[in-house]
Design a protein around this motif. Structure first.
Motif, PDB file in Angstrom:
ATOM      1  N   ALA A 342     -10.896  -7.699   3.555  1.00  0.00           N
ATOM      2  CA  ALA A 342     -10.977  -8.087   2.438  1.00  0.00           C
ATOM      3  C   ALA A 342     -10.527  -7.395   1.576  1.00  0.00           C
ATOM      4  CB  ALA A 342     -12.070  -8.577   2.029  1.00  0.00           C
ATOM      5  N   ALA A 343     -10.560  -5.955   1.552  1.00  0.00           N
ATOM      6  CA  ALA A 343     -10.287  -5.039   0.604  1.00  0.00           C
ATOM      7  C   ALA A 343      -8.765  -4.628   0.875  1.00  0.00           C
ATOM      8  CB  ALA A 343     -11.013  -3.744   0.885  1.00  0.00           C
ATOM      9  N   TYR A 344      -8.329  -4.664   2.028  1.00  0.00           N
ATOM     10  CA  TYR A 344      -6.747  -4.506   2.153  1.00  0.00           C
ATOM     11  C   TYR A 344      -6.079  -5.446   1.732  1.00  0.00           C
ATOM     12  CZ  TYR A 344      -5.958  -1.101   6.150  1.00  0.00           C
ATOM     13  OH  TYR A 344      -5.780  -0.150   6.921  1.00  0.00           O
ATOM     14  N   LEU A 345      -6.478  -6.718   1.680  1.00  0.00           N
ATOM     15  CA  LEU A 345      -5.864  -7.902   1.129  1.00  0.00           C
ATOM     16  C   LEU A 345      -5.828  -7.881  -0.526  1.00  0.00           C
ATOM     17  CD1 LEU A 345      -6.592 -10.803   3.260  1.00  0.00           C
ATOM     18  CD2 LEU A 345      -4.513  -9.595   3.235  1.00  0.00           C
ATOM     19  N   ALA A 346      -7.104  -7.560  -1.091  1.00  0.00           N
ATOM     20  CA  ALA A 346      -7.080  -7.372  -2.483  1.00  0.00           C
ATOM     21  C   ALA A 346      -6.304  -6.313  -3.094  1.00  0.00           C
ATOM     22  CB  ALA A 346      -8.339  -7.269  -2.922  1.00  0.00           C
ATOM     23  N   GLY A 347      -5.927  -5.128  -2.214  1.00  0.00           N
ATOM     24  CA  GLY A 347      -5.413  -3.981  -2.865  1.00  0.00           C
ATOM     25  C   GLY A 347      -4.204  -4.115  -2.685  1.00  0.00           C
ATOM     26  N   THR A 348      -3.611  -4.704  -1.644  1.00  0.00           N
ATOM     27  CA  THR A 348      -1.992  -5.193  -1.516  1.00  0.00           C
ATOM     28  C   THR A 348      -1.546  -6.052  -2.469  1.00  0.00           C
ATOM     29  OG1 THR A 348      -2.424  -4.675   0.759  1.00  0.00           O
ATOM     30  CG2 THR A 348      -0.313  -5.658   0.026  1.00  0.00           C
ATOM     31  N   GLY A 349      -2.663  -7.013  -2.730  1.00  0.00           N
ATOM     32  CA  GLY A 349      -2.195  -7.992  -4.011  1.00  0.00           C
ATOM     33  C   GLY A 349      -2.164  -7.215  -5.333  1.00  0.00           C
ATOM     34  N   LEU A 472       8.243  -6.270  -1.418  1.00  0.00           N
ATOM     35  CA  LEU A 472       7.851  -5.496  -0.272  1.00  0.00           C
ATOM     36  C   LEU A 472       6.412  -5.890  -0.238  1.00  0.00           C
ATOM     37  CD1 LEU A 472       8.765  -1.754   0.619  1.00  0.00           C
ATOM     38  CD2 LEU A 472       6.367  -2.360   0.449  1.00  0.00           C
ATOM     39  N   TRP A 473       5.546  -5.506  -1.395  1.00  0.00           N
ATOM     40  CA  TRP A 473       4.240  -5.762  -1.179  1.00  0.00           C
ATOM     41  C   TRP A 473       3.667  -7.142  -0.790  1.00  0.00           C
ATOM     42  CZ3 TRP A 473       2.757  -1.238  -0.307  1.00  0.00           C
ATOM     43  CH2 TRP A 473       3.034   0.030  -1.063  1.00  0.00           C
ATOM     44  N   GLN A 474       4.526  -7.994  -1.493  1.00  0.00           N
ATOM     45  CA  GLN A 474       4.152  -9.476  -0.884  1.00  0.00           C
ATOM     46  C   GLN A 474       4.192  -9.751   0.419  1.00  0.00           C
ATOM     47  OE1 GLN A 474       6.786 -11.752  -3.551  1.00  0.00           O
ATOM     48  NE2 GLN A 474       5.782 -11.000  -5.529  1.00  0.00           N
ATOM     49  N   VAL A 475       5.388  -9.187   1.105  1.00  0.00           N
ATOM     50  CA  VAL A 475       5.433  -9.158   2.507  1.00  0.00           C
ATOM     51  C   VAL A 475       4.208  -8.712   3.142  1.00  0.00           C
ATOM     52  CG1 VAL A 475       6.796  -8.439   4.662  1.00  0.00           C
ATOM     53  CG2 VAL A 475       8.069  -9.193   2.466  1.00  0.00           C
ATOM     54  N   PHE A 476       3.748  -7.407   2.795  1.00  0.00           N
ATOM     55  CA  PHE A 476       2.562  -6.807   3.382  1.00  0.00           C
ATOM     56  C   PHE A 476       1.213  -7.629   3.229  1.00  0.00           C
ATOM     57  CE2 PHE A 476       5.276  -2.827   3.362  1.00  0.00           C
ATOM     58  CZ  PHE A 476       5.455  -2.748   4.792  1.00  0.00           C
ATOM     59  N   VAL A 477       1.128  -8.470   2.188  1.00  0.00           N
ATOM     60  CA  VAL A 477      -0.065  -9.236   1.997  1.00  0.00           C
ATOM     61  C   VAL A 477      -0.270 -10.012   3.178  1.00  0.00           C
ATOM     62  CG1 VAL A 477      -0.964 -11.166   0.540  1.00  0.00           C
ATOM     63  CG2 VAL A 477      -0.186  -8.967  -0.657  1.00  0.00           C
ATOM     64  N   GLY A 478       0.963 -10.766   3.517  1.00  0.00           N
ATOM     65  CA  GLY A 478       1.160 -11.741   4.533  1.00  0.00           C
ATOM     66  C   GLY A 478       0.874 -10.935   5.964  1.00  0.00           C
ATOM     67  N   ILE A 479       1.365  -9.908   6.050  1.00  0.00           N
ATOM     68  CA  ILE A 479       1.133  -9.376   7.201  1.00  0.00           C
ATOM     69  C   ILE A 479      -0.399  -8.952   7.331  1.00  0.00           C
ATOM     70  CG2 ILE A 479       1.423  -7.178   8.644  1.00  0.00           C
ATOM     71  CD1 ILE A 479       4.378  -6.926   7.655  1.00  0.00           C
ATOM     72  N   GLY A 480      -1.147  -8.514   6.326  1.00  0.00           N
ATOM     73  CA  GLY A 480      -2.530  -8.354   6.335  1.00  0.00           C
ATOM     74  C   GLY A 480      -3.312  -9.251   6.516  1.00  0.00           C
TER      75      GLY A 480
END
Length: 532
Positions: A342-349, A472-480
């Motif tokens: 949850a923290a990963y997704l929030a931070g990348t967002g 780039l960060w939007q792509v990493f949200v999907g990966i997370g």
């Protein structure tokens, strides 16, 4: 928790020094890389990061096999020697190709260091007690990761980036001395020829070749060649098929497999491995690409960009310790993983909302959340991997665990760079691209000249970098999200309370033999007394 001997704590110190050494080197290059690429007139800058990660990744399964066959101590000393050699060669590099080759040698040693230290700790501490020690080891990694960008930036700013590599030499000497003096653990018996026969050479060739092919495709894709071209599809398909063939060979043919198929045959271990693969992609994307935003769009110096990464460094250590303590106390690990994702997704967002306007508070908040996710998932994903399998499989399980973690850093760096450069091709002003002899492919190395550009070109370039990094960060949200989904499939299993006695400390074996001899002497003396 059982008390530990002085020798154990000295071994643990050797582990922490070695982990610090490897982590500091891996993270310090990120802020210095634009300066290094500029000084060496390099165009293939991505390979400075990818070569290190590729070498450490490709050789990690072999590290587990070598530790099982030759013993932990010889493999640890060999790893430190390779790391020192690579560091010396990096510091002396005259060209980008030289530096990339040296980083390959350095990566072979650095990756093996992480794998061997993890294996040694598993030999000495039961899984049920290991969380706290993993937490301290992880905090060591976190402190080094936090210091790395600052050290790299400071040396780059002063034109002394070569000392980024030379400083590894005295640290390696300290680590080597500790290993020689205190890492007296049991070593397998047998001749050198017998041990070589136990190595899975075909499996090693498959994993090294396949990993290399995949990384080459990821590095070239969208930059040097279009994604749909033969130059990309051929190595990518061959590499992915090679990885599949490697798993089939290990399951059906190998007599001494690097990765026994039993490691992947239950959903809890499989889920742990998937999370281990996804987590570093997000963490290393922050360490590599947030400094790009700071330097290219916000005008920060290399050392300033390192300071701006403190939001990550300040939280990851405490998160690791608290996670380890909670697992040690509760003997559970699922809730920690769910909170971490949850923290990963929030931070990348949060990072996906940054633009060319300096917003230190928001950047720090995003880093803080990702560091919480890193600490929790880094510490907890270890346990669903090991809980379902026998303790005798620790070395292979942990080598594959570290392989996936390192392979993920390759994907993080190369996929991130590919997304960034693909977006820059669309967004950078033609006037700026025409200033670069090799076009967008060297835009990264051109970051140091951005502050000197005239207006409005200066602002246009800053905006182009910021908008590209946002994608780039939007792509990493999907990966997370993939990692978060995988965490839902783990079971709550009990943690092992024993260690594999085959790999304990020598002093224990010596003491056991001494106790046995004393008992025999006492028995003879008693028998003699009765006869008299």
């Amino acid at each position: 928790m059982r008390s530990k001997s002085t020798r154990f704590w000295l071994i643990f110190l050797a582990i922490c020094v070695s982990v610090f050494l490897s982590a500091l080197e891996f993270t310090s290059v990120s802020t210095a890389l634009p300066t290094i690429a500029h000084d060496l007139d390099g165009t293939d800058f991505v390979w400075v990061a990818s070569a290190y990660a590729l070498a450490s990744t490709a050789l990690l399964p072999a590290t587990g096999g070598m530790a099982q066959v030759f013993g932990r101590r010889p493999c640890m000393l060999l790893s430190l020697a390779l790391f020192a050699l690579g560091s010396a060669l990096c510091g002396a590099a005259k060209t980008m190709n030289w530096l990339i080759a040296a980083r390959t040698v350095q990566g072979a040693g650095g990756g093996s260091i992480i794998a061997i230290t993890t294996i040694v700790l598993s030999d000495l501490v039961p899984l049920a007690e290991r969380a706290v020690y993993n937490g301290f080891s992880g905090m060591t990694w976190g402190v080094a990761a936090g210091m790395g960008p600052i050290v790299g930036g400071a040396l780059a700013k002063n034109g002394q980036w070569r000392w980024l590599f030379y400083l590894n030499l005295p640290l390696t000497a300290v680590a080597g001395a500790l290993v020689i003096l205190f890492l007296n653990v049991k070593t397998p018996q047998g001749s050198f020829r017998e041990k070589m026969a136990q190595m899975d050479w075909i499996g090693n060739a498959l994993i090294i070749g396949s990993s290399t092919a995949v990384v080459i495709a990821l590095t070239w894709g969208g930059v040097q060649h279009p994604w749909g071209s033969a130059q990309i599809l051929v190595p990518l398909i061959i590499g992915l098929l090679g990885l599949l063939l490697f798993l089939l060979y290990e399951a059906k043919v190998a007599k001494h497999p690097l990765v026994p198929i039993s490691l992947l045959s239950n959903r809890t271990s499989f889920s742990g491995y998937v999370q281990t693969l996804i987590s570093p992609i997000l963490t290393f994307s922050l360490l590599y690409f947030l400094p790009v935003l700071f330097q290219a769009s916000w005008g920060a110096s290399p050392i300033r960009s390192g300071v701006l990464l403190l939001g990550f460094a300040l939280a990851v250590g405490p998160a690791l310790i608290l996670c380890g303590a909670s697992i040690s106390r509760t003997k559970t690990y699922r809730v920690q993983l769910w909170i971490g994702w949850a923290a990963y997704l929030a931070g990348t967002g949060v990072l996906a909302t940054l633009d060319e306007r300096t917003d230190i508070a928001r950047a720090t908040g995003g880093q803080f959340l990702i560091s919480i996710g890193t600490g929790l998932v880094y510490a907890a994903a270890y346990f669903p991997v090991l809980a379902p399998i026998p303790i005798t499989a620790n070395a292979q399980a942990l080598a594959f665990f570290q392989f996936l973690r390192s392979f993920a850093s390759v994907w993080g760096a190369t996929v991130g760079t590919t997304v960034l450069q693909t977006q820059l091709k669309k967004r950078l002003p033609t006037e700026f691209v025409n200033m670069l002899p090799n076009g967008v492919s060297i835009a990264y190395s051109a970051i140091p000249i951005i502050p000197n550009l005239p207006e409005p070109l200066h602002t246009e370039v800053r905006v182009a970098f910021a908008d590209s990094i946002r994608i780039l960060w939007q792509v990493f949200v999907g990966i997370g999200a993939i990692g978060a989904l995988a965490s839902l499939f783990i079971k709550a299993l009990p943690l092992h309370k024993q260690v594999d006695e085959k790999w304990g400390m020598e002093e224990k074996a010596v003491q056991e033999r001494a106790d046995e001899e004393n008992a025999q002497v006492a028995a003879l003396e008693s028998e003699s007394t009765l006869i008299e």
